[in-house]
Design an enzyme around this catalytic site. Sequence first.
Site, PDB file in Angstrom:
ATOM      1  N   ARG A  76      -7.423  13.199   8.386  1.00  0.00           N
ATOM      2  CA  ARG A  76      -7.118  11.842   7.734  1.00  0.00           C
ATOM      3  C   ARG A  76      -5.930  11.014   8.505  1.00  0.00           C
ATOM      4  O   ARG A  76      -6.248  11.538  10.047  1.00  0.00           O
ATOM      5  CB  ARG A  76      -5.514  11.962   6.766  1.00  0.00           C
ATOM      6  CG  ARG A  76      -6.013  13.092   5.390  1.00  0.00           C
ATOM      7  CD  ARG A  76      -4.820  13.004   4.949  1.00  0.00           C
ATOM      8  NE  ARG A  76      -4.446  11.943   3.697  1.00  0.00           N
ATOM      9  CZ  ARG A  76      -5.476  11.858   3.204  1.00  0.00           C
ATOM     10  NH1 ARG A  76      -6.098  12.608   2.149  1.00  0.00           N
ATOM     11  NH2 ARG A  76      -4.751  11.186   2.389  1.00  0.00           N
ATOM     12  N   HIS A 106      -0.891   0.868   3.247  1.00  0.00           N
ATOM     13  CA  HIS A 106       0.102   1.216   2.214  1.00  0.00           C
ATOM     14  C   HIS A 106       1.489   0.779   2.498  1.00  0.00           C
ATOM     15  O   HIS A 106       1.725  -0.209   3.618  1.00  0.00           O
ATOM     16  CB  HIS A 106       0.083   2.698   2.151  1.00  0.00           C
ATOM     17  CG  HIS A 106      -1.007   3.313   1.404  1.00  0.00           C
ATOM     18  ND1 HIS A 106      -1.230   3.315  -0.381  1.00  0.00           N
ATOM     19  CD2 HIS A 106      -1.438   4.077   1.813  1.00  0.00           C
ATOM     20  CE1 HIS A 106      -2.125   3.373  -0.282  1.00  0.00           C
ATOM     21  NE2 HIS A 106      -2.473   4.399   0.592  1.00  0.00           N
ATOM     22  N   CYS A 143      -6.796   0.451  -0.324  1.00  0.00           N
ATOM     23  CA  CYS A 143      -6.967   2.010   0.017  1.00  0.00           C
ATOM     24  C   CYS A 143      -7.705   2.832  -1.012  1.00  0.00           C
ATOM     25  O   CYS A 143      -9.185   2.629  -1.392  1.00  0.00           O
ATOM     26  CB  CYS A 143      -5.662   3.033  -0.254  1.00  0.00           C
ATOM     27  SG  CYS A 143      -5.672   4.576   0.820  1.00  0.00           S
TER      28      CYS A 143
HETATM   29  N1  GLN Z   1      -8.639   9.322  -1.568  1.00  0.00           N
HETATM   30  C1  GLN Z   1      -8.553   8.428  -0.422  1.00  0.00           C
HETATM   31  C2  GLN Z   1      -8.282   8.979   0.860  1.00  0.00           C
HETATM   32  O1  GLN Z   1      -8.133  10.068   1.186  1.00  0.00           O
HETATM   33  C3  GLN Z   1      -7.574   7.279  -0.572  1.00  0.00           C
HETATM   34  C4  GLN Z   1      -5.777   7.733  -0.544  1.00  0.00           C
HETATM   35  C5  GLN Z   1      -5.492   6.397  -0.999  1.00  0.00           C
HETATM   36  O2  GLN Z   1      -5.163   5.269  -1.729  1.00  0.00           O
HETATM   37  N2  GLN Z   1      -4.159   6.161  -0.244  1.00  0.00           N
HETATM   38  O3  GLN Z   1      -9.299   8.557   1.551  1.00  0.00           O
END
Ligand code: GLN
EC number: 6.3.5.13
Length: 235
Positions: free
Chosen positions: A131, A195, A96
């Site tokens: 998101r 993740h 990520c």
């Molecule tokens: N901040 C980054 C995004 O939102 C990475 C997020 C993350 O590592 N979960 O894309």
Amino acid sequence: MAKYHLNLAHLYGNLLNTYSDVGNIIVLRYYAKQMDADIAVQVISISQEFDPAKFDLALFGGGQDYEQFVVSKDLPNKRTEIKQFIDDQKPLLAICGGYQLLGQYYIGANGEKIPGLNILPHYTLSQDHNRFIGNITIKNEQTGDEYHGFENHNGMTFLGDGERPLGKVISGHGNNGQDKTEGAIYKEVYCSYFHGPILTRNGEIAKHLLLAALHKKYPNEDFSNQEQLIIKPTF
Ligand code: GLN
């Protein structure tokens, strides 16, 4: 006492560890033990020197935009060394935020441009008030393996020349919600938005990273027994 010894650099592990990406190290150790290998871990963070010759594999985890911004300020100091590590074909798992920072740049959720290492050619744009969150399944088209995980990111990543996706999206969003790609493979760098951590449910990736590190460090050893290791996650 294990027969083989690997050194792992956890890049910015005190800052980038969203959703327990550090768990990937527990999984690596779990499979390493079955290969008669142990792993010493060192966090390399802001202002600390990264000597690529001292490490056999590396982890670069995810984070929130704020931490990514902090890390981006330190990255130019380590760019030559991280590039050397990658060009030496040493395995690096980037998740990520770490994945985004290996590329050219990341536009954060507030529109700020966060410069990356520009070692891998991808770049990452921001989505407006959205998101990508949820379960995801992809298929590695080279190996036929299916990978399962959980994604949570604002960024939309677009791959560049010389990198291929980790897999094709079967369900979920992936890199950008548009081109059905997820993650990236470049030399021995494995990138993903998964993740959770990714290696718990996808032991084949752990096995690949470990064997790449072992072959590199012990070029005269025969690892065919370890290659036959059947991956049976017990997590
Ligand atoms: N901040 C980054 C995004 O939102 C990475 C997020 C993350 O590592 N979960 O894309």
